[in-house]
Structure formats: C-alpha cells, structure tokens
Design a protein around this motif. Sequence first.
Motif, mmCIF file in Angstrom:
data_model
loop_
_atom_site.group_PDB
_atom_site.id
_atom_site.type_symbol
_atom_site.label_atom_id
_atom_site.label_comp_id
_atom_site.label_asym_id
_atom_site.label_seq_id
_atom_site.Cartn_x
_atom_site.Cartn_y
_atom_site.Cartn_z
ATOM 1 N N THR A 38 0.891 -1.327 -0.295
ATOM 2 C CA THR A 38 -0.112 0.001 0.081
ATOM 3 C C THR A 38 0.894 0.676 0.453
ATOM 4 O O THR A 38 1.665 1.465 0.468
ATOM 5 N N LYS A 39 0.141 2.582 -0.336
ATOM 6 C CA LYS A 39 1.247 3.843 -0.310
ATOM 7 C C LYS A 39 1.361 3.970 1.081
ATOM 8 O O LYS A 39 2.419 4.367 1.210
ATOM 9 N N GLU A 40 0.876 3.444 2.059
ATOM 10 C CA GLU A 40 1.279 4.473 3.140
ATOM 11 C C GLU A 40 2.260 3.038 3.647
ATOM 12 O O GLU A 40 3.331 3.556 4.496
ATOM 13 N N GLU A 41 2.636 1.625 3.391
ATOM 14 C CA GLU A 41 3.420 0.734 3.630
ATOM 15 C C GLU A 41 4.529 0.974 2.870
ATOM 16 O O GLU A 41 5.910 1.147 3.386
ATOM 17 N N LEU A 42 4.501 1.447 1.419
ATOM 18 C CA LEU A 42 5.778 1.922 1.195
ATOM 19 C C LEU A 42 6.482 3.484 1.789
ATOM 20 O O LEU A 42 7.077 3.202 1.524
ATOM 21 N N ILE A 46 10.146 3.671 2.835
ATOM 22 C CA ILE A 46 10.880 3.817 2.048
ATOM 23 C C ILE A 46 11.846 4.750 3.288
ATOM 24 O O ILE A 46 12.954 5.008 3.456
ATOM 25 N N ALA A 47 11.283 5.357 3.673
ATOM 26 C CA ALA A 47 12.008 5.907 4.876
ATOM 27 C C ALA A 47 12.529 5.445 6.051
ATOM 28 O O ALA A 47 14.203 5.539 6.622
ATOM 29 N N ARG A 48 12.226 3.655 6.736
ATOM 30 C CA ARG A 48 12.508 2.728 7.204
ATOM 31 C C ARG A 48 14.075 2.630 6.604
ATOM 32 O O ARG A 48 15.673 2.251 7.115
ATOM 33 N N SER A 49 14.004 2.304 5.197
ATOM 34 C CA SER A 49 15.358 1.743 4.440
ATOM 35 C C SER A 49 16.412 2.670 4.504
ATOM 36 O O SER A 49 18.074 2.657 4.167
ATOM 37 N N GLY A 50 15.925 4.157 4.329
ATOM 38 C CA GLY A 50 17.635 5.734 4.365
ATOM 39 C C GLY A 50 17.556 5.914 3.339
ATOM 40 O O GLY A 50 18.519 5.967 2.672
ATOM 41 N N LEU A 51 17.089 4.914 2.092
ATOM 42 C CA LEU A 51 17.225 4.867 0.290
ATOM 43 C C LEU A 51 16.340 5.604 -0.143
ATOM 44 O O LEU A 51 15.261 6.550 0.373
ATOM 45 N N PRO A 52 16.666 6.453 -1.140
ATOM 46 C CA PRO A 52 16.265 7.342 -2.214
ATOM 47 C C PRO A 52 14.499 6.351 -3.192
ATOM 48 O O PRO A 52 15.115 5.402 -3.009
ATOM 49 N N MET A 53 13.624 6.718 -2.659
ATOM 50 C CA MET A 53 12.224 5.987 -3.259
ATOM 51 C C MET A 53 12.524 5.374 -4.695
ATOM 52 O O MET A 53 12.272 4.751 -4.782
ATOM 53 N N LEU A 82 4.376 7.486 -4.863
ATOM 54 C CA LEU A 82 4.175 7.075 -3.563
ATOM 55 C C LEU A 82 2.607 6.065 -4.453
ATOM 56 O O LEU A 82 2.853 4.896 -4.139
ATOM 57 N N ASP A 83 1.963 7.212 -5.074
ATOM 58 C CA ASP A 83 0.405 6.684 -5.753
ATOM 59 C C ASP A 83 1.246 5.311 -6.729
ATOM 60 O O ASP A 83 0.380 4.262 -6.725
ATOM 61 N N LEU A 84 2.105 6.133 -7.769
ATOM 62 C CA LEU A 84 2.604 4.803 -9.025
ATOM 63 C C LEU A 84 3.244 3.653 -8.491
ATOM 64 O O LEU A 84 2.414 2.310 -9.138
ATOM 65 N N LEU A 85 3.658 3.804 -7.125
ATOM 66 C CA LEU A 85 4.240 2.381 -6.357
ATOM 67 C C LEU A 85 3.389 1.736 -6.405
ATOM 68 O O LEU A 85 3.680 0.347 -6.191
ATOM 69 N N ALA A 86 2.379 1.748 -5.296
ATOM 70 C CA ALA A 86 1.115 1.342 -4.676
ATOM 71 C C ALA A 86 0.201 0.429 -5.535
ATOM 72 O O ALA A 86 -0.694 -0.358 -5.397
ATOM 73 N N SER A 87 0.173 1.479 -7.058
ATOM 74 C CA SER A 87 -1.145 0.836 -7.699
ATOM 75 C C SER A 87 -0.222 -0.596 -9.039
ATOM 76 O O SER A 87 -1.991 -0.513 -9.475
ATOM 77 N N ILE A 91 5.913 -2.991 -10.990
ATOM 78 C CA ILE A 91 6.954 -1.812 -10.933
ATOM 79 C C ILE A 91 7.595 -1.137 -9.464
ATOM 80 O O ILE A 91 8.874 -0.902 -9.651
ATOM 81 N N VAL A 92 7.402 -2.066 -8.532
ATOM 82 C CA VAL A 92 8.236 -2.302 -7.310
ATOM 83 C C VAL A 92 9.246 -3.204 -7.681
ATOM 84 O O VAL A 92 9.057 -4.426 -8.456
ATOM 85 N N LYS A 93 10.553 -3.007 -6.817
ATOM 86 C CA LYS A 93 11.512 -3.216 -7.245
ATOM 87 C C LYS A 93 11.241 -4.191 -5.763
ATOM 88 O O LYS A 93 10.968 -4.899 -4.934
ATOM 89 N N ARG A 94 12.043 -6.054 -6.566
ATOM 90 C CA ARG A 94 11.904 -7.011 -5.966
ATOM 91 C C ARG A 94 12.614 -7.924 -6.194
ATOM 92 O O ARG A 94 13.971 -8.117 -6.739
ATOM 93 N N PRO A 95 12.941 -9.097 -5.306
ATOM 94 C CA PRO A 95 12.544 -9.156 -4.199
ATOM 95 C C PRO A 95 12.453 -7.778 -3.074
ATOM 96 O O PRO A 95 12.962 -7.298 -2.653
ATOM 97 N N LEU A 96 11.316 -8.146 -2.196
ATOM 98 C CA LEU A 96 11.296 -6.916 -0.665
ATOM 99 C C LEU A 96 11.935 -7.395 0.045
ATOM 100 O O LEU A 96 10.637 -8.498 0.620
#
Length: 118
Positions: A38-42, A46-53, A82-87, A91-96
């Motif tokens: 979800t957008k909230e999870e992402l 992303i914040a927890r990872s310390g990496l750029p989006m 974020l909307d795009l990633l959650a859609s 589109i999301v890098k994997r695995p996570l």
Amino acid sequence: MTLFIEYPKCTTCQKAKKWLTENGVEFQDRHIVEENPTKEELKEWIARSGLPMKRFFNTSGMKYRELGLKDKLPTMPEDEQLDLLASDGMIVKRPLLVGEDFVIPGFKDAAWREALKL
C-alpha cells in the motif's frame, strides 16, 4: 517476523527465497502482484530503508519502460511516485525484504546477511 515480498516467476526472487530457506530464516511470504504494498506501507518502508525512493522502482521491468518512467520520475512529485508504486506490484523492485529495523529492495547476499545478522 521478516516479510519477503516476491513475484514467484522472478528468478532473482526464487534465488532469494532459496537463500532465506538455506540460511534458516523464518519469513512471511507475500506475492507482490496479488497483494501489492500500500501507499502507507511503501512510505514507511522507504523511510525505514534510508534509501531514495527511486531505488524502490523496478527499473528493469517492462512496465517501467512502457510508462516511460525513466524520463518522468525525476520531475514527478513524491506523492505521485508513491501512488504509482502502490498501483502495480510489477513497478516495485523485488524481492523486498522487510524487517523490524530494515527494508532492502532487491537481493544482495551481503546486505541481507548484515540485516539478518547471519
């Protein structure tokens, strides 16, 4: 419990899942297309990872190329990204790999060992 988000047909995901099993890591498995983050999870991850989006985008995926994201992302507002990633999970890098104090997009043996304290 560590969360492993994958696309089962992805060979890197298959390799990473095997690695987790071989290293005795308990994990919860989640299919990225059937249950896209979800957008909230992402936002939190992303914040927890310390990496750029941008590190959370699957830049080698067909969907990324189809949507012309290489050219669009640099000027796209973060909220739209974020909307795009959650859609769409494709589109999301994997695995996570998502743990209590880390989030790692993509499979890198050394980074996973360090995060999982192996």
